[in-house]
Design a protein around this motif. Structure first.
Motif, short mmCIF file in Angstrom:
data_model
loop_
_atom_site.label_atom_id
_atom_site.label_comp_id
_atom_site.label_asym_id
_atom_site.label_seq_id
_atom_site.Cartn_x
_atom_site.Cartn_y
_atom_site.Cartn_z
N LYS A 118 33.40 37.58 46.41
CA LYS A 118 33.40 37.25 44.98
C LYS A 118 34.22 38.23 44.16
O LYS A 118 33.79 38.67 43.09
CB LYS A 118 31.95 37.16 44.45
N ILE A 119 35.41 38.55 44.64
CA ILE A 119 36.23 39.57 43.99
C ILE A 119 36.58 39.20 42.55
O ILE A 119 36.61 40.07 41.66
CB ILE A 119 37.51 39.85 44.80
N ASP A 120 36.81 37.93 42.25
CA ASP A 120 37.17 37.55 40.89
C ASP A 120 36.03 37.78 39.90
O ASP A 120 36.26 38.06 38.72
CB ASP A 120 37.64 36.09 40.85
N GLU A 121 34.81 37.63 40.38
CA GLU A 121 33.65 37.95 39.53
C GLU A 121 33.44 39.46 39.47
O GLU A 121 33.09 40.01 38.42
CB GLU A 121 32.39 37.28 40.09
N LEU A 122 33.68 40.12 40.59
CA LEU A 122 33.44 41.56 40.67
C LEU A 122 34.32 42.34 39.70
O LEU A 122 33.85 43.29 39.06
CB LEU A 122 33.68 42.03 42.11
N ILE A 123 35.59 41.95 39.57
CA ILE A 123 36.48 42.70 38.69
C ILE A 123 36.09 42.56 37.22
O ILE A 123 36.56 43.34 36.38
CB ILE A 123 37.96 42.29 38.89
N LYS A 124 35.24 41.59 36.91
CA LYS A 124 34.74 41.44 35.54
C LYS A 124 33.47 42.28 35.33
O LYS A 124 33.07 42.53 34.20
CB LYS A 124 34.43 39.97 35.24
N MET A 125 32.86 42.72 36.42
CA MET A 125 31.59 43.44 36.35
C MET A 125 31.75 44.96 36.37
O MET A 125 30.86 45.69 35.94
CB MET A 125 30.69 43.02 37.53
N THR A 126 32.88 45.43 36.88
CA THR A 126 33.08 46.87 37.01
C THR A 126 34.55 47.20 36.84
O THR A 126 35.41 46.31 36.93
CB THR A 126 32.59 47.36 38.39
N THR A 127 34.84 48.46 36.61
CA THR A 127 36.22 48.93 36.55
C THR A 127 36.54 49.62 37.87
O THR A 127 35.82 50.52 38.30
CB THR A 127 36.41 49.92 35.39
N PHE A 128 37.61 49.20 38.51
CA PHE A 128 38.03 49.84 39.76
C PHE A 128 38.90 51.04 39.44
O PHE A 128 39.78 50.99 38.58
CB PHE A 128 38.83 48.86 40.62
N ILE A 129 38.64 52.13 40.14
CA ILE A 129 39.48 53.33 40.04
C ILE A 129 40.12 53.53 41.40
O ILE A 129 39.43 53.71 42.41
CB ILE A 129 38.66 54.56 39.64
N GLY A 130 41.44 53.48 41.44
CA GLY A 130 42.17 53.62 42.69
C GLY A 130 42.71 55.02 42.88
O GLY A 130 43.28 55.60 41.96
N VAL A 131 42.50 55.58 44.06
CA VAL A 131 42.96 56.92 44.39
C VAL A 131 43.97 56.82 45.53
O VAL A 131 43.73 56.14 46.53
CB VAL A 131 41.79 57.83 44.83
N ASP A 132 45.10 57.49 45.37
CA ASP A 132 46.16 57.44 46.38
C ASP A 132 45.67 57.90 47.75
O ASP A 132 44.90 58.86 47.85
CB ASP A 132 47.33 58.34 45.98
N ARG A 133 46.11 57.20 48.80
CA ARG A 133 45.90 57.65 50.17
C ARG A 133 47.24 57.57 50.89
O ARG A 133 48.02 56.65 50.67
CB ARG A 133 44.87 56.78 50.89
N PRO A 134 47.52 58.55 51.74
CA PRO A 134 48.82 58.59 52.42
C PRO A 134 49.12 57.30 53.19
O PRO A 134 48.24 56.75 53.86
CB PRO A 134 48.67 59.78 53.38
N GLY A 135 50.34 56.81 53.05
CA GLY A 135 50.78 55.66 53.83
C GLY A 135 50.41 54.31 53.25
O GLY A 135 50.67 53.27 53.86
N PHE A 136 49.82 54.29 52.05
CA PHE A 136 49.41 53.01 51.44
C PHE A 136 49.99 52.91 50.03
O PHE A 136 50.37 53.90 49.43
CB PHE A 136 47.88 52.89 51.38
N SER A 137 50.03 51.68 49.52
CA SER A 137 50.53 51.48 48.17
C SER A 137 49.55 50.61 47.40
O SER A 137 48.64 50.02 47.97
CB SER A 137 51.90 50.80 48.20
N PHE A 138 49.77 50.55 46.08
CA PHE A 138 48.88 49.77 45.22
C PHE A 138 49.35 48.32 45.07
O PHE A 138 48.98 47.64 44.13
CB PHE A 138 48.78 50.41 43.83
N LYS A 139 50.15 47.83 45.99
CA LYS A 139 50.63 46.46 45.90
C LYS A 139 49.50 45.48 46.19
O LYS A 139 48.97 45.41 47.28
CB LYS A 139 51.78 46.25 46.88
N SER A 140 49.11 44.74 45.17
CA SER A 140 48.03 43.76 45.29
C SER A 140 48.04 42.91 44.04
O SER A 140 48.46 43.37 42.97
CB SER A 140 46.67 44.46 45.43
#
Length: 198
Positions: A118-140
């Motif tokens: 239920k990701i579409d509902e979840l993003i309305k319920m909370t604020t996501f905070i993204g933290v960098d990790r080596p070898g990954f990007s924020f492409k989504s």
């Protein structure tokens, strides 16, 4: 209104990477507290061997005991079953209606968000905070709703540490000394070979 960051995970074991991320989010986002939430059954690890709950909870308690703004939440353990973030956030919002919750994720999780319950509902319920990790990007396709935090890129994983323990390699400075001592005393992550040299 109180602002609380949520850091979920298996914490098998918790390590300094978790603590550094939590502290960076706490300060940069000006939150009141960070709650560490050990998963009962991580949805992506249901077929994997995970250390007993008692030990994982005790290790988190030890890891965070010296920080005045870090707390342990056993909400997913009490609920039992697969630990879906949607269910956790929904329960917390009912229990604490006057709190703003922020869910902390690494960039390795960002790419998998479309597969979350239920990701579409979840993003309305909370604020996501993204933290960098080596070898990954924020492409989504959900990248636009994620607040980003810059933190030191500490490339430590629990899998890496379990292997270090099993191979009798040093784990000093990778995780708190009291957690290392607990692992030693309870013979966690040992292989069938002779007693490890921590």
């Amino acid at each position: 209104m109180k602002k609380i960051g949520l850091l979920g995970g298996t914490f098998d074991p918790p390590h300094n990477g978790h603590l550094i991320i939590a502290n960076e989010v706490l300060t940069q986002c000006q939150l009141n507290e960070i709650w560490f939430i050990p998963a009962y059954v991580p949805p992506h690890k249901q077929k994997m061997n995970v250390t007993k709950l008692e030990h994982r909870v005790n290790m988190v308690k030890l890891a965070i005991e010296s920080h005045p703004s870090f707390r342990l939440s056993t909400i997913e353990i009490e609920r039992k079953g697969p630990s879906y973030t949607y269910d956790t956030i929904k329960s917390l919002k009912v229990k604490y209606p006057d709190v703003l919750f922020y869910f902390i994720i690494g960039t390795d999780m960002v790419q998998d968000l479309p597969n979350w319950k239920k990701i579409d509902e979840l993003i309305k319920m909370t604020t996501f905070i993204g933290v960098d990790r080596p070898g990954f990007s924020f492409k989504s396709k959900y990248a636009h709703v994620i607040e980003t935090v810059e933190a030191p890129l500490i490339d430590i994983s629990s899998t890496f540490l379990r292997q270090r323990f099993q191979n009798k390699q040093s784990t000093r400075y990778y995780l708190p000394d009291n957690v290392r001592q607990y692992i030693k005393e309870n013979h966690l992550y040992e292989s069938t070979r002779s007693s490890p040299n921590y």
